[in-house]
Scaffold this motif. Structure first.
Motif, mmCIF file in Angstrom:
data_model
loop_
_atom_site.group_PDB
_atom_site.id
_atom_site.type_symbol
_atom_site.label_atom_id
_atom_site.label_comp_id
_atom_site.label_asym_id
_atom_site.label_seq_id
_atom_site.Cartn_x
_atom_site.Cartn_y
_atom_site.Cartn_z
ATOM 1 N N LEU A 93 0.845 -1.187 0.000
ATOM 2 C CA LEU A 93 0.000 0.000 0.000
ATOM 3 C C LEU A 93 0.883 1.240 0.000
ATOM 4 C CD1 LEU A 93 -2.656 -1.065 2.682
ATOM 5 C CD2 LEU A 93 -2.783 -1.356 0.213
ATOM 6 N N THR A 94 0.574 2.162 -0.905
ATOM 7 C CA THR A 94 1.342 3.418 -0.952
ATOM 8 C C THR A 94 0.859 4.328 0.184
ATOM 9 O OG1 THR A 94 -0.269 4.468 -2.378
ATOM 10 C CG2 THR A 94 1.532 3.273 -3.468
ATOM 11 N N PRO A 95 1.651 5.335 0.545
ATOM 12 C CA PRO A 95 1.200 6.268 1.591
ATOM 13 C C PRO A 95 -0.159 6.881 1.276
ATOM 14 C CG PRO A 95 3.518 6.599 1.135
ATOM 15 C CD PRO A 95 3.047 5.598 0.147
ATOM 16 N N ALA A 96 -0.380 7.212 0.003
ATOM 17 C CA ALA A 96 -1.664 7.810 -0.384
ATOM 18 C C ALA A 96 -2.805 6.819 -0.147
ATOM 19 C CB ALA A 96 -1.610 8.212 -1.853
ATOM 20 N N GLN A 97 -2.571 5.547 -0.480
ATOM 21 C CA GLN A 97 -3.613 4.523 -0.270
ATOM 22 C C GLN A 97 -3.877 4.318 1.228
ATOM 23 O OE1 GLN A 97 -1.597 1.496 -2.550
ATOM 24 N NE2 GLN A 97 -3.137 1.578 -4.184
ATOM 25 N N LEU A 98 -2.800 4.418 2.008
ATOM 26 C CA LEU A 98 -2.952 4.274 3.463
ATOM 27 C C LEU A 98 -3.833 5.386 4.022
ATOM 28 C CD1 LEU A 98 0.578 3.384 4.955
ATOM 29 C CD2 LEU A 98 -1.459 1.945 4.880
#
Lengths: 253, 331
Positions: free
Chosen positions: B31-36
């Motif tokens: 998971l990317t930071p944005a997705q998190l």
């Protein structure tokens, strides 16, 4: 004051103490002497219920010890055991644990506890080691930490089982002087000692034990004159008066 | 708290936070930071990533934290009460007792989180009381206590295996459970155990002075006013609670309760007011990072974290044995 009447105690089914009658008075240094295995340590342990007595009564200031809870007993009697563990904590913290019995909610040591611990460390001369780890100290210094912890407990009665073990002669003398000073303050100090010379020099009262019984008790001079030391230890005691008082010598029979 | 100890605490706390962030981010699906951020904002309704985050990563990370803290603190307590630095919940049969109880519970069809956590606690408690009671009755040496624990471990594990043989359909005793792992953790199973672990930790954090006194030996502790027998029972019960509750969702995770207390003592000393919180943080960080490694090292395969811990813990235990060589002579 501790009053033992017809006390029997031991380990499991084995009775070690037989019919002990003893009064431990405030303001005096009482020294227990006797051959190995005669029950000196068992006697101390029975007073703090480590080896509960099987018959007779033990009372502290008139209260039977079995009626007191652990904390109440520890506020009246401090105990320095013979065998000790070496914890991995600082000297200050360990001496502070001498104040454990006075801990109240929220279970943090108070300012007066820290002050008492500091005083106890100064008394035995270890204040400069306060932040050292106990496990890194020599056996003699560890013994002093234990003594400071017992002093921090600040009880009317202090029981010490072979407190001079591991101490060099200078520190032995200092400890005995500390015991005298505590007695002068009105505390009852009880010590198990193997060094009869120190017992005769510093004790106000000597209790001689043999095979689980008290065979003699009294002032050092009375005990010396009774020759009970000779028969109990199977030695000949002689003494000589010097500038620093009586010096005692022993030779085998 | 002195400066160096404070620095060590901060360093491990940073490690823990880093471990948590990586644990919720990395895995078979990264998971990317944005997705998190999106998953946190929008909850489980934010698509596949949200589901992975809330239903897989978060429970798993919380499970790692709870098991790490619970087992490490349980290890410190058991080592203190038994005066034996080789002891730990995995070695003296506490985990095996919990595992056996969980197996029995599953065989009986009681699969709720509370039933599993409760039975694990009872199993752990009975196992520790059996080992400690027998050791005290026989006045056993430290080495004998360990050997007694090994015997109890074998016996209880054999019992668990026998039940699995008789009831092959019970899902709990998967290989993940037997060696310890977090792949099948759910919030439903985690919640009761988590509550018990938090209660156990809170109780122990108020008993730091008492645990210090236990380390001084029975005679000294009693002389200082500690009701030693009562406190020993309380400490063992809380240690069993922590270990049992951890086993109920993490399986038979070994060595956390052995490795962390030893490292922690070296770093922050033996005063329990520092040692217990440090073990909780350190144990949590250790398990989170080990679990992360178990997930990532053999990708696309994932190994149960217990296997990785055994690879680390086994040699560590042997090291301790050699370090304490002649331990029986020092008894």
């Amino acid at each position: 004051m501790i009053e033992m009447k017809n006390v029997c105690a031991g380990y499991g089914n084995e009775e070690v103490l037989h019919n002990i009658n003893l009064s431990i008075e405030p303001g005096k240094v009482t020294v227990l002497v006797g051959p190995n295995g005669c029950g000196k340590s068992t006697l101390l342990k029975s007073i703090i219920r480590l080896n509960p007595h099987t018959s007779g009564t033990i009372a502290v200031d008139g209260d039977l010890i079995e009626k007191l809870d652990s904390s109440a007993l520890a506020q009246r009697i401090s105990y320095l055991p013979q065998g000790k563990k070496v914890p991995d904590i600082t000297v200050r913290r360990m001496v502070l644990h001498g104040r454990f019995t006075y801990l109240k909610y929220p279970r943090h040591y108070r300012k007066q506890d820290y002050e008492m611990a500091q005083k106890a460390m100064e008394w035995v001369g270890i204040e400069e080691l306060a932040e050292k780890n106990v496990s890194q100290l020599s056996g003699g210094t560890q013994q002093k930490v234990y003594i400071a912890m017992a002093l921090a407990q600040d009880t009317p009665v202090i029981l010490m089982d072979e407190p001079t073990a591991y101490l060099d002669i200078g520190h032995q003398m200092k400890l005995m002087e500390t015991a005298k000073a505590l007695a002068a303050k009105g505390k009852a100090v009880v010590m198990v000692l193997h060094d009869l010379t120190q017992a005769f020099r510093f004790a106000d009262r000597i209790v001689v034990m043999s095979e689980g019984e008290i065979v003699a008790q009294g002032m050092p001079e009375e005990v010396y004159q009774s020759a009970v030391i000779d028969t109990t230890f199977r030695v000949c005691v002689e003494r000589m008066f010097t500038e620093s008082g009586w010096q005692y010598f022993y030779k085998s029979e | 708290m002195n400066k160096s100890r404070k620095r060590i605490f901060i360093a491990v706390a940073v490690l823990l936070v880093l471990g948590i962030i990586l644990s919720v981010s990395l895995g078979a699906v990264c998971l990317t930071p944005a997705q998190l951020v999106n998953a946190i904002k929008n909850g489980s309704g934010s698509g596949l990533e949200g589901n992975i985050f809330w239903y897989v990563r978060v429970p798993r990370t919380i499970a790692c934290l709870l098991a790490g803290a619970g087992l490490a603190v349980s290890g410190v307590v058991i080592q203190s009460v038994l005066s034996n630095k080789l002891a730990s919940p995995g070695i003296i049969g506490v985990n095996a007792g919990a595992g056996f109880a969980v197996t029995v519970c599953c065989a009986l069809g009681a699969l709720s989180g509370w039933a599993l956590a409760g039975s694990a606690f009872i199993g752990a408690l009975l196992a520790v009381l059996l080992v400690v009671g027998a050791a005290q009755k026989m006045n056993a040496s430290r080495t004998t206590v360990i050997l007694g624990g090994v015997a109890v471990n074998s016996f209880l594990n054999a019992g668990s295996e026998a039940i699995i043989t008789l009831f092959p359909d019970i899902g709990v005793m998967s290989s993940d459970f037997r060696v310890g792992g977090f792949t099948s953790v759910t919030m439903t199973r985690l919640l009761p155990a988590g509550i018990l672990i938090l209660i156990g930790l809170c109780v122990l954090f108020t008993l730091c002075n008492e645990l210090d006194l236990m380390n001084l030996g029975e005679e000294t502790a009693q002389g200082l006013g500690l009701p030693v027998k009562k406190m020993r029972t309380i400490f063992l019960a809380v240690a069993a609670l922590l270990a049992g509750a951890s086993v109920s969702f993490a399986g038979l995770l070994g060595f956390v309760g052995l490795i962390i207390p030893h490292i922690a003592r070296r770093l922050v000393g033996g005063e329990n007011r520092h040692l217990l919180p440090f073990c909780a943080i350190g144990g949590a960080a250790f398990v989170v990072l080990c679990d992360l490694a178990a997930r990532l090292v053999f990708q696309p395969y994932e190994i149960p974290v217990g296997i990785l811990m055994s690879f680390i813990g086994g040699p560590f235990f042997v090291f301790l044995l050699f370090k304490n060589k002649g331990g029986h002579r020092r008894d």
